[in-house]
Scaffold this active site. Sequence first.
Site, PDB file in Angstrom:
ATOM      1  N   TYR A 126      -2.512 -10.594  -2.054  1.00 18.08           N
ATOM      2  CA  TYR A 126      -1.092 -10.247  -2.023  1.00 18.08           C
ATOM      3  C   TYR A 126      -0.566  -9.800  -0.662  1.00 18.08           C
ATOM      4  CZ  TYR A 126      -3.150  -5.571  -2.821  1.00 18.08           C
ATOM      5  OH  TYR A 126      -3.906  -4.432  -2.735  1.00 18.08           O
TER       6      TYR A 126
ATOM      7  N   HIS B 150      -6.887  -1.189  -2.705  1.00 14.87           N
ATOM      8  CA  HIS B 150      -6.382  -0.043  -3.463  1.00 14.87           C
ATOM      9  C   HIS B 150      -7.552   0.728  -4.070  1.00 14.87           C
ATOM     10  CE1 HIS B 150      -3.942   2.369  -6.137  1.00 14.87           C
ATOM     11  NE2 HIS B 150      -4.640   1.921  -7.171  1.00 14.87           N
TER      12      HIS B 150
ATOM     13  N   ARG C 115      -2.632   1.322   4.166  1.00 16.26           N
ATOM     14  CA  ARG C 115      -3.924   1.251   3.498  1.00 16.26           C
ATOM     15  C   ARG C 115      -4.672   0.036   4.038  1.00 16.26           C
ATOM     16  NH1 ARG C 115      -2.935  -0.699  -1.873  1.00 16.26           N
ATOM     17  NH2 ARG C 115      -3.988  -2.599  -1.217  1.00 16.26           N
TER      18      ARG C 115
END
Length: 414
Positions: free
Chosen positions: A319, A310, A306
């Site tokens: 993160y 998200h 990805r």
Amino acid sequence: MTVESTAARKPRRSAGTTAAKSGASTTGTKNAASKRTSAAAGKKTPGAPGASGAGPELVQLLTPEGKRVKDATYDPYVADISPEELRGLYRDMVLTRRFDAEATSLQRQGELGLWASLLGQEAAQIGSGRATREDDYVFPTYREHGVAWCRGVDPTNLLGMFRGVNNGGWDPNSNNFHLYTIVIGSQTLHATGYAMGVAKDGADSAVIAYFGDGASSQGDVAESFTFSAVYNAPVVFFCQNNQWAISEPTEKQTRVPLYQRAQGYGFPGVRVDGNDVLACLAVTKWALERARRGEGPTLVEAYTYRMGAHTTSDDPTKYRADEERESWEAKDPILRLRTYLEASNHADEGFFAELEAESEALGKRVREVVRAMPDPDHFAIFENVYADGHALVDEERAQFAAYQASFADEGEGK
């Protein structure tokens, strides 16, 4: 925003023709329902690592450098693909990415409440989507914009739910493409039940369910695997492992590669290069044909990444490292196929220029349609709750009507 700025900053030109659908149909063999139930659910299949422990860890037909490589098991499923169909795959990926980028921009401008981007996952979705037949049934999550494109769903119809003006935006039975499912993993149960029905009807169509690596940890997915295996359901579980369940990395969810989970349920699992559109097309064709022949379910793990957030409410810089993202940008699925098209003389500058113009026209249409979407009927939420009506719903509708009327009364009192 132009195509160049949405193609992972790599494929600098993108354009296309009205290329024919690529791999949109597969050859199916008619089977009786009895054949489905008599086939061995745990039958070992050549080239399926999850079934036999043999075969490659990662099925790949097109390297990140755009080089075509051979695979004895899966080459036959793309052996007859034409240059026109290859251009069609490229066009699908570019236009899907263009639409996705426009939707992200619209959310940032306050036109959508939320958006789940597919950036980086175009090959997994287009390859698998083009492997389906018209009579197959697809159960998506909420990020399968490329699969929706392959199934003929107008991309603007995907945006109504995210704008808050409808509860879906299309008729699932018009394209055999179910409405987006927000509840994580539940669509795999829906797909399994539908596939069991297909088998009982004696049809030779198949079902495919999409979910992510995060959803693979849900109990619904485990139950789906159990039921589909026991009843030998003609379903393909297509897991797009983009390696991050929001901020949770895959290694925090499993100690083995996801495709190997299928072994415990008695059906094949295959890991495919999710940034390789040819491999995704071939592996999904193989899995769907297994289902149609009555050989039961398959788990396909498309190993991808990805490249964006998200959703638009997420900040992935908190993160994961920039170096990780940059390493995957070098494996960009669109750049990979473009390199192969150019090296093979399957596409010229005219093709890329035409597709760029087409992508700009798509972006403009998306903006215009979204901004012109009418506000929803405030009372539509009370419709179709029960088939024959219900006293409690009638009471709630009346209460809501009184609430709405109170605003008009306040205005008249001024």
